[in-house]
Design an enzyme around this catalytic site. Structure first.
Site, short mmCIF file in Angstrom:
data_model
loop_
_atom_site.label_atom_id
_atom_site.label_comp_id
_atom_site.label_asym_id
_atom_site.label_seq_id
_atom_site.Cartn_x
_atom_site.Cartn_y
_atom_site.Cartn_z
N SER A 70 11.90 -0.87 3.79
CA SER A 70 12.26 0.75 3.80
C SER A 70 11.23 1.63 4.59
O SER A 70 11.34 2.69 4.54
CB SER A 70 12.45 1.06 2.21
OG SER A 70 11.11 0.93 1.72
N CYS A 71 10.08 0.97 4.60
CA CYS A 71 8.76 2.02 5.12
C CYS A 71 8.42 2.21 6.35
O CYS A 71 8.23 3.07 6.83
CB CYS A 71 7.92 1.49 4.03
SG CYS A 71 8.02 1.64 2.28
N PHE A 72 8.03 0.85 7.03
CA PHE A 72 7.20 0.99 8.32
C PHE A 72 7.79 1.87 9.19
O PHE A 72 7.54 2.74 9.96
CB PHE A 72 7.06 -0.22 8.84
CG PHE A 72 6.03 -1.04 8.24
CD1 PHE A 72 5.28 -0.48 7.17
CD2 PHE A 72 5.69 -2.69 8.66
CE1 PHE A 72 4.16 -1.41 6.67
CE2 PHE A 72 4.90 -3.30 7.78
CZ PHE A 72 3.89 -2.49 6.71
#
Ligand code: NAD
Length: 423
Positions: A264-266
């Site tokens: 979900s983040c990078f």
């Protein structure tokens, strides 16, 4: 200490159950009523190692799931904001959930008498807390920062699949705060942790989070690019990375070439940082290339399939592993999604299996064939793509099959038509 956690996702629930287990009283609030219903029954809305065991131990004792804020806020001295910060279509950070939760917290704070410390755990672009979050809370609470409440930025660095272990054993704790901020509560909260605690400005803490994610994703795209060159040279990138990793300036971590990073983040954090830089009239060429390498990486398996077979249209492709990494059911930005999309574009028959992530992937691709058993998938497919490094994929019987291993999972290649992605 009494704590309210706003947002019962991966970060919020790990934080809430972690502190509950450290004997704090935690109220966990989410505006998704289904999540709260499940939690009240002792069930997790997603899989994350160790959380399911902690939930019944703490439920209705140190951990209370709630769908209203007012009572819990009144009783809490600290409030952790852990709501999502996804991307808008143009790549900029979407602050809708942050604004919503700050407005709600502000409105409920109005009637609270005691001083509160609000902690931003969600990843927000530098200056968001100073320029947007604090003014919103002040506006809706009619209270003043550092007179009635304080705000700190304490970014989360855990890795999904290992989140609880990372919670109890952080490498460092970054505390972003206003200069004259009072540290009594925070120091008490973190007194049981032995790692370095760094106190910096609000925006520096926000930037440390973005820079950390940008650097980690850079390492992955770097080794994938080296891996693509290794493949052309007939070399094994894992041997190359092993030789590099002994240099302490490089280090051995995050040098596992594969189908690209997901989660979900990078991607969303890189996009948000790129957009922020562009809004400041700076073109971040390196950050842009990290994403470009990553976008191309999952499609390397398609090139390998096309190279191997003259005619591909009747092939049955088995995709082993759907979550973005092993140990989680999270499929957000998983390389498997990009591979499956391309296989659908090519009109191929797709078989899919994952030990945890089938329900989440079925929501994205309801019309492909899912298997409950990985060996059955192998037996019924012409090409096997190993996309996630689940350890249980190691010892399956792949004999006679064409296997593209994107994560270097298989050791025993006897009788297998084996193809490594970057080796
Ligand atoms: P998530 O989507 O799993 O969970 C967010 C939760 O917030 C959801 O349950 C949602 O219903 C809830 N929510 C949204 N608006 C709300 C509101 N107004 N009031 C109450 N609840 C609300 O997200 P996540 O993966 O836990 O990530 C949360 C934040 O932490 C993001 O900013 C992310 O970038 C950051 N982060 C995530 C990770 C990770 O590995 N997942 C690691 C470090 C940091």
């Amino acid at each position: 200490m009494n704590i309210t956690v706003v947002g019962a996702g991966y970060v919020g629930l790990t934080t809430a159950l972690g502190y509950a287990n450290l004997k704090h009283k935690v109220f966990c609030y989410d505006n998704d009523l289904e999540k709260i219903k499940l939690l009240k029954k002792g069930k997790l809305p997603f899989f994350e190692k160790g959380l399911q065991e902690l939930l019944p131990l703490n439920l209705n004792k140190n951990f209370v799931a709630t769908d209203t804020l007012i009572d819990s806020l009144d009783k809490s001295s600290m409030i952790f904001i852990c709501v999502g910060t996804p991307s808008l279509n143009n790549g900029k950070i979407d602050l809708e959930y942050i604004f919503q939760s700050c407005k709600e917290i502000g409105m409920n704070l109005k009637s609270c008498k005691d001083y509160k410390t609000i902690v931003i755990k969600s990843t927000v672009i530098p200056k968001t807390t100073e320029e947007l979050i604090i003014p919103i809370i002040e506006k809706y609470s009619s209270k003043k920062i550092q007179i009635d409440f304080d705000v700190k930025v304490i970014p989360e660095f855990f890795q999904e699949g290992n989140a609880l272990h990372n919670f109890f054993n952080p490498d460092r704790i970054i505390i972003g705060q206003i200069n004259s901020s009072n540290n009594l509560l925070i120091d008490e909260l973190y007194s049981s942790f032995t790692c370095p605690v760094l106190k910096v400005s609000l925006a520096t803490a926000e930037m440390i989070k973005y820079s950390s994610n940008a650097f980690l994703s850079c390492k992955i795209s770097f080794i994938n690019e080296i891996g693509n060159i290794c493949k052309l040279l007939g070399l094994d990138v894992y041997e190359v990375a092993n030789g590099m990793g002994y240099d302490p300036r490089i280090g051995p971590y995050f040098l596992n070439a594969g189908p690209g990073f997901g989660g979900s983040c990078f991607t969303k954090d890189l996009q948000a940082l790129i957009k922020k830089a562009e809004s400041l009239d700076y073109t971040p060429l390196l950050l842009q290339s990290i994403l470009e390498v990553n976008n191309n990486q999952p499609l390397k398996v398609i090139n390998l399939i096309k190279k191997k077979f003259n005619k591909i249209d009747s092939l049955k492709i088995g995709v082993l592993g759907l979550s973005f990494k092993e140990g989680t059911d999270d499929v957000r930005e998983s390389p498997a999604i990009y591979i499956i999309k391309e296989l659908i574009n090519l009109n191929l028959i797709i078989h899919a299996y994952d030990p945890m992530a089938l329900p989440n992937m079925k929501k994205k691709f309801p019309n492909i064939k899912y298997f409950e058993n990985p060996q059955e998938l192998i037996n019924n497919s012409d090409v096997i793509l190993i996309v996630t490094a689940w350890p249980q994929f190691k010892n399956l019987n792949y004999i006679g099959k064409y296997v593209i291993d994107t994560r270097k999972v298989i050791d025993n290649k006897k009788g297998v038509d084996y193809e490594g992605l970057c080796w």
